[in-house]
Scaffold this motif. Structure first.
Motif, PDB file in Angstrom:
ATOM      1  N   UNK A 183       0.653  -3.332   3.450  1.00 35.79           N
ATOM      2  CA  UNK A 183       0.548  -4.436   2.504  1.00 35.79           C
ATOM      3  C   UNK A 183       0.740  -5.974   3.255  1.00 35.79           C
ATOM      4  N   UNK A 184       1.567  -5.790   4.059  1.00 31.70           N
ATOM      5  CA  UNK A 184       1.642  -7.103   4.969  1.00 31.70           C
ATOM      6  C   UNK A 184       0.403  -7.484   5.922  1.00 31.70           C
ATOM      7  N   UNK A 194      -2.329  -8.713   3.514  1.00 29.80           N
ATOM      8  CA  UNK A 194      -1.983 -10.137   2.895  1.00 29.80           C
ATOM      9  C   UNK A 194      -2.554 -11.035   4.213  1.00 29.80           C
ATOM     10  N   UNK A 221       2.698  -8.690  -3.495  1.00 25.63           N
ATOM     11  CA  UNK A 221       3.299  -7.796  -2.394  1.00 25.63           C
ATOM     12  C   UNK A 221       4.497  -7.480  -2.781  1.00 25.63           C
ATOM     13  N   UNK A 246      -0.494   1.126  -0.037  1.00 26.74           N
ATOM     14  CA  UNK A 246       0.291   0.164  -0.189  1.00 26.74           C
ATOM     15  C   UNK A 246       1.941   0.249  -0.156  1.00 26.74           C
ATOM     16  N   UNK A 303       3.807  -3.817  -4.073  1.00 26.02           N
ATOM     17  CA  UNK A 303       3.553  -2.822  -3.104  1.00 26.02           C
ATOM     18  C   UNK A 303       4.949  -2.382  -2.587  1.00 26.02           C
ATOM     19  N   UNK A 304       4.772  -1.587  -1.430  1.00 20.58           N
ATOM     20  CA  UNK A 304       6.067  -1.199  -0.740  1.00 20.58           C
ATOM     21  C   UNK A 304       6.757   0.084  -1.379  1.00 20.58           C
ATOM     22  N   UNK A 315      -0.493 -13.703  -3.208  1.00 20.56           N
ATOM     23  CA  UNK A 315      -0.377 -12.440  -2.882  1.00 20.56           C
ATOM     24  C   UNK A 315       1.041 -12.061  -2.488  1.00 20.56           C
ATOM     25  N   UNK A 370       5.133  -0.886   3.648  1.00 20.89           N
ATOM     26  CA  UNK A 370       4.986  -2.371   3.853  1.00 20.89           C
ATOM     27  C   UNK A 370       4.046  -2.918   4.733  1.00 20.89           C
TER      28      UNK A 370
END
Lengths: 523, 99, 648
Positions: free
Chosen positions: C166-167, C170, A453, C160, A457-458, A449, C163
């Motif tokens: 997304x964090x 996770x 990530x 997504x 992502x981001x 993950x 950040x």
């Protein structure tokens, strides 16, 4: 005499390799198509093997036996059991995808030169590896196995050292240095293992007077061949060392990250998904069957090494900055699971380990090939160079996620079945080791993950903003693998029914029985 | 006369030859010392032949002479061509083959 | 009739596959496809429910064997579905609330370009959750268990590109994985204990196993439940999970998925009944979480995080009840169902408020909204009354029963647990009143200020389409959003009474979970009276603080406890320092070790050989005479050796 099906399955890619290498320099595309066709034809033959194989039949089927070197009792003996059939199937299935994924990996940078034919060489080497891997799975003569086990190193060496990722960040010269370092490291490690095995092979001949697996096992079973305890242990260690290098098991693993990092993604898949499986397969076929007592003697140490591999590989995967190195360390962790399953000496453990070999091959192929597509787009292997790919290339990100989820053994995908079987099999005999190994489950989620990530992502990084999504050829590579992962996760019975009888045989060879449950009435 | 004395002589000659090979730099001298050693061997062979009463030693002595003759031909040719190119017959100068 | 069970799962699964693989061409209709299939599943559920009602209480277990999944030696895992009263209750809750939230999302996600995918994920969640509650063995349950984890991961991280989302996604998956380890160890223990892990034989023969084994299995199941249901010590992910779209928070992180832990414990009742120690730990975990969540809920200014704290606390009640054994199982599930109604309603209300307020989540920037959003106000208000346990509403019945059962546990244990539950009720009343007052009453605090501060990006990026900057214009939400809220409000009002009258719910569920009346030291009336006193206290305190005087638009510094509660009682900081930092150091040093030590040994020996051959190379100096010396030396040695051998 019946048609030598097993020989044909191995000979076809070998001949294909020669033919591919002989394609004239200008006809690069023809060479690619030829390689693809040969790999597909091999797959067809492998399917014939699968169909002709009767799970409830004799131990070794489709056997072939010819005298080869009469003075040393070397016979060209082939035969497959369920475990071998499963792995031949894996090899044959993966090959067309490897060829297809590497379609442009070996295009020469400047055209025009008439003598320079890297493309032909690349595909010929891949087919040569396929031929040798398949015959290693088929050989029931220790000497024949040894020859191809070692000969595999030659094409692999050239594949690792000769072909790398395009657009290397540190320039082509530095890349070439690192590549040859990785290739030499690969070669030296495996040669060292192979030499020790050679000594053990000769020792075995001196003691047993034969190279034939079946003869030796038979002779040991009916008491006509006895080995001194120490002799058996030394011979076992000689064999095991070679397989532990190939597998690779901690602390003999450091060649794998280098080799996978420097080679192109299809070759990395070839290493970890196909070639390394010969090591774990050979533990199951040769170590356990030839040296049952020594195997039991060594079990505690091997289980601890496997456990270290699981946790250590996963922890190192978390700490990697390079996508391919991360996958390599994840593979080390998974190989720990496979070895643990083999030496747990339970039906679940060994069936699980065999399934694990197949499933790990498919899942790593899916993850690594998508990673390769990603790397070829950006020209960098560093995780930090990516970000927000999901927004730009959703299909690529989606397949990458599925590959990652397979790597972390999500229930519903194939690797879960095998991982759980290995854990249950280990737990029922060695509860503490089984429980510690579950740490690997959590760490697998962590490294997968985190990788997803950081890359997908981001906010979208400017460098990836123009990244194209997967092309048709690339979807053709990934989609069937994902379908396989889902199918074998939901309905693994076709595989387990082939593998199970062979595992039961192996279990009886090492004279082990599954532990009984505490409350038997519940069954 | 005691034949063992011939063996002593042969040993002496061989030692002189060997010392010459080891300490002299001039290729011609080294070459001559090699010949001296060969002949010392010949002498020993012939002596043994006499002591044991068979002809084996004498036959081997003939072989040695033939080989020595062939060797002289090749060896002298090499030395001459070396001298031509480098204007020196010193064996220490010819060390190009070292790693 | 049994053959319909698979259809429950198949419908949403089909939806997920079609929506996720269908591509852009389904963008226009995707949301309706998703809603339709979820509703279809609900209808099938109703049909099955009618079928079950038509049978005797003793014959209300249907199984459907689909295929043999993993047959390896003695290890036999089948894909078999089991529908009994317990799973039926969940099926109706999941598909019912799920369909309503699908409907709500049509309006809520209207401006999101990835709406089709959102519905695909929602359908995937429904399929996995249904598999979880319908599985006939623990391994298949595990598939659903991780399946909902995956869906939750995808939905929390739906935006997504942020950040933080997304964090959070996770983190949720990882914390859940820790819990999943518990579940997998529990299954392994079952296999070694019973030789199987199917519900039937395991639960039937649980009594034959030793107490030690049952305790171990129970504790591992509890670990799993802690992960999924956000119980202490694995609670930290739930607050962050609010990064997901609000319908997701309502469905997954309030009504259904987070209650899976309670389902697991109640389903494994036979195991816990044989392991009193494990039960004690369950009640302790429930009690601690109950207070933990409530305290955190008091301090949060983010409306969703306040509700998340409340969810944690309410699930604490359920876990506590489940830990009480047969006296509590039924009430745990009853509270679970009523909580499903009112908490989903509250979240949808919060979503509606955010929708009208440019996605502002800070309650200090709300105020006086009752005039602008009348429907939201009324439905949220009814949900509020239900959760604090206002007499006659559903929370009153279900929570009261749990408090009674806690006292009925008997002994010091009973007094402590009952006291904790009562205290929890008071705090619940306090923080919910606070939310209510800050949002709908008082002066509007959103006027004359742009709602967005640039350093705090909005939680719901849909706002980008609505003119993000400038003064918000609160307005009522569209009908697709208000209808589900109204339906859920009706459920929150009437559900409890409907279940409680004539002990309907008790009789329905008793054949599965078993039930026994405890011996309460207090009469039912005393307990109810005490609860009412707590309720009035909590509401009064909240009114004194937030109703009488205006709420400051910026949070005051607050007491030590307030500051701690704002930071989730420093639990996250602890995790960060110990686990994250520690883990980073560990992996970094291991990378170093691998490079220098493991690889170093090999590289070092290679370098050693290289150095040795370098030395040896010097011997080859090219001088013919030195070669001659070594030849003579060697020959002399040989001769000497030969002579020596002769002499010996």
């Amino acid at each position: 005499m019946s048609f030598p099906l097993l020989t044909a399955t191995a000979a076809l890619p070998a001949l294909g390799a020669v033919a591919t290498a002989a394609v004239p320099a200008r006809q690069r595309t023809a060479a690619k198509w030829l390689a693809l066709l040969v790999s597909l034809a091999t797959l067809a033959l492998a399917i014939v093997v699968l169909v002709r194989f009767d799970p409830d039949g004799a131990r070794y089927q489709l056997t072939e036996s010819h005298s080869w070197i009469r003075d040393f009792g070397v016979r060209y003996e082939l035969g497959v059991d369920g475990i071998a059939v499963a792995l031949i199937g894996l090899t044959a299935v993966l090959m067309p995808f490897i060829v297809l994924a590497g379609w442009h990996d070996a295009d020469p940078l400047e055209t025009g030169s008439r003598r320079w034919r890297p493309t032909q060489g690349f595909f010929a080497l891949i087919l040569a590896v396929e031929a040798m891997v398949i015959i290693s799975f088929e050989a029931t003569d220790v000497f024949v196995f040894y020859i191809f086990f070692e000969a595999m190193l030659i094409p692999m060496y050239f594949l690792i050292g000769g072909f790398g990722d395009r657009a290397h960040s540190q320039g082509e010269e530095a890349a070439s240095t690192q590549r040859s370092y990785a290739a030499v490291k690969f070669l030296l490690y495996n040669l060292a293992g192979g030499l020790i095995m050679l000594a053990a092979v000769i020792g075995l001949y001196v003691v047993a007077g034969s190279f034939s697996l079946q003869e030796i096992v038979q002779a040991r079973a009916d008491g006509s061949l006895t080995m001194a305890t120490s002799t058996e242990r030394w011979l076992f260690l000689g064999f095991f060392f070679a397989f532990a290098v190939k597998a690779p098991l901690w602390p003999l693993h450091t060649w794998l990250p280098n080799a996978m990092q420097e080679s192109t993604a299809p070759v990395a898949v070839l290493i970890t998904a196909v070639v390394d499986k010969v090591g774990t397969f050979a533990m199951l076929r040769f170590c356990l069957q030839l040296f049952p007592e020594a195997s039991k003697w060594a079990t505690p140490v091997i289980l601890v090494l496997a456990l270290i591999s699981i946790v250590y590989g996963a922890l190192l995967a978390v700490g990697q900055r390079d996508i391919k190195r991360l996958v390599a360390y994840a593979s080390i962790s998974h190989f720990g699971f496979i070895v643990m399953g083999i030496f747990a000496m339970t039906t679940q453990g060994q069936s699980g380990a065999t399934l694990y070999m197949v499933n790990h091959g498919i899942s790593t192929a899916a993850l690594m090939l998508v990673a390769g597509f990603l790397i070829s787009r950006r020209g960098s292997r560093l995780i930090a160079d990516y970000g927000g790919v999901q927004k730009v290339a959703p299909v690529l990100a989606g397949t990458f996620l599925i590959g990652g989820l397979a790597t972390l053994s999500l229930p519903g995908l194939a690797p879960f079945v095998s991982e759980f079987l290995v854990l249950v099999g280990t737990f029922s005999r060695y509860p503490v080791i089984g429980i510690i190994a579950t740490v690997g489950i959590v760490l697998a989620a962590l490294y997968t993950l985190v990788l997803y990530q950081r890359t997908m992502t981001g906010p979208v990084k400017p460098e990836v903003s123009a990244m194209p999504d997967l092309r048709v050829r690339e979807v053709l590579v990934v989609a069937p693998l994902i379908v396989l992962l889902v199918f074998l996760g939901v309905y693994p019975k076709p595989l387990t029914s082939i593998v199970d009888p062979a595992v039961k045989q192996t279990m009886s060879d090492v004279q082990q029985k599954d532990p009984k449950p505490a409350v038997e009435a519940a069954k | 006369m005691n034949p063992v004395n011939y063996l002593y002589l042969a040993a002496l000659l061989f030692t002189i030859g060997a010392t010459g090979v080891l300490i002299r730099r001039n290729a011609i001298v080294v070459f001559m010392c090699v010949e001296l050693m060969l002949n010392a061997c010949n002498l020993a062979f012939v002596t043994f032949s006499r002591m044991h009463g068979n002809l084996d030693g004498q036959i081997i002595a003939f072989f040695t002479m033939v080989v020595a003759a062939a060797e002289v031909v090749v060896g002298l040719a090499i030395i001459v061509s070396l001298f031509r190119t480098r204007h020196s017959a010193s064996v220490d100068d010819a060390s190009l083959m070292k790693l | 009739m049994e053959n319909l069970i698979a259809l429950l799962i198949a419908a949403p699964l089909l939806g997920a596959v079609v929506l996720l693989l269908g591509g852009r061409r389904l963008d226009a209709v995707g949301h309706w496809v998703g809603t339709l299939l979820s509703t279809a599943s609900f209808v099938v559920g109703l049909v099955l429910f009618a079928g079950l009602l038509g049978k005797d209480a003793e014959h209300r277990t249907w199984t459907q064997h689909l295929w043999s999944w993993i047959p390896v030696g003695d290890f036999q895992a089948d894909v078999t579905l089991r529908l009994d009263q317990l799973s039926m209750t969940f099926v109706l809750l999941i598909t019912g609330v799920g369909s309503l939230i699908h409907l709500y999302s049509i309006g809520y996600m209207e401006h999101d370009e990835r709406r089709r995918r959102f519905f695909g994920y929602l359908n995937l969640f429904l399929a996995a959750m249904l598999l979880l509650v319908l599985a006939d063995n623990y391994l298949l349950l595990y598939v659903g268990w991780e399946g909902v984890g995956l869906a939750s991961y995808l939905l929390i991280g739906f935006w997504q590109h942020k950040p933080s989302a997304a964090t959070a996604a996770k983190k949720a998956f990882l914390v859940n994985r820790v819990g999943d380890v518990g579940l997998s160890i529990a299954i392994m223990l079952m296999f070694t204990t019973f030789g199987t892990f199917a519900f039937g034989p395991v639960l039937e023969h649980a009594g034959d196993a030793s107490e030690g084994r049952l305790t171990a299995i129970g504790l591992m199941l509890l670990l799993a439940a802690c992960g999924k249901s956000a119980q202490v010590p694995l609670q930290s992910w739930l607050g962050d999970a609010m990064e997901g779209p609000t319908p997701v928070s309502a469905l997954i992180h309030a009504a259904t998925m987070v209650t899976a832990g309670v389902y697991l414990i109640v389903r494994s009742a036979a195991i816990f009944n044989g392991a009193p120690d494990a039960q004690l730990v369950v009640t302790v975990v429930g009690g601690v979480t109950l207070l933990f969540g409530a305290i955190v809920g008091c301090a949060k200014d983010d409306i969703k995080k306040a509700l998340a704290g409340s969810t944690m606390s309410q699930i604490g009640y359920m876990v506590l009840a489940a830990g009480l054994g047969p006296i509590g199982y039924v009430f745990a599930i009853m509270h679970l169902v009523t909580h499903g109604f009112f908490k989903a309603g509250l979240f949808l209300g919060a979503g509606s408020v955010m929708h009208g307020m440019n996605d502002e989540v800070d309650m200090r920037k709300y105020g006086g909204l009752r005039k602008y959003m009348p429907i939201t106000f009324v439905t949220f208000g009814l949900g509020y009354l239900a959760i604090i346990g206002f007499p006659g509403l559903s929370g009153f019945f279900s929570k009261d029963k749990i408090i009674e059962a806690a006292f009925a546990k008997g002994g010091a244990e009973g007094w402590i647990l009952g006291g904790v539950a009562l205290l929890g009720a008071a705090i619940t009343a306090f923080y919910m009143t606070r939310v209510m007052l800050m949002t709908f009453f008082g002066e509007p605090r959103w006027k004359n200020q742009p709602t967005k501060s640039p350093e705090a990006p909005s939680a719901e990026p849909a706002a980008e389409h609505q003119g993000a900057h400038g003064e918000p214009h609160p307005h009522e939400s569209p009908r697709t959003m208000t209808i589900p809220m109204i339906v859920l409000a009706v459920g929150s009002v009437a559900g409890g009474a409907f279940f409680d009258v004539g002990d309907r719910f008790l009789h329905w569920l008793e054949p599965v979970t078993g039930h026994s009346e405890g011996h309460s030291p207090l009469s039912a009336l005393t307990v109810t009276g005490a609860t009412m006193v707590c309720l009035v206290l909590g509401v009064g305190l909240a009114w004194a603080q937030y109703g009488r005087k205006p709420v400051p638009a910026h949070a005051p510094r607050g007491s030590v406890l307030t500051r701690a509660a704002r930071r989730d009682l420093y639990q996250d900081d602890f995790n960060h320092v110990v686990l994250v930092r520690g883990g980073e150091h560990l992996t970094r040093s291991l990378v170093y070790v691998d490079h220098t030590l493991v690889d170093g040994v090999v590289n070092g020996s290679a370098a050693g050989f290289g150095g040795l051959s370098g030395r040896l190379r010097r011997v080859q100096n090219g001088f013919a005479r030195s070669y001659a010396v070594s030849m003579f030396g060697g020959a002399a040695l040989l001769v000497a050796a030969t002579l020596l051998m002769r002499a010996v």
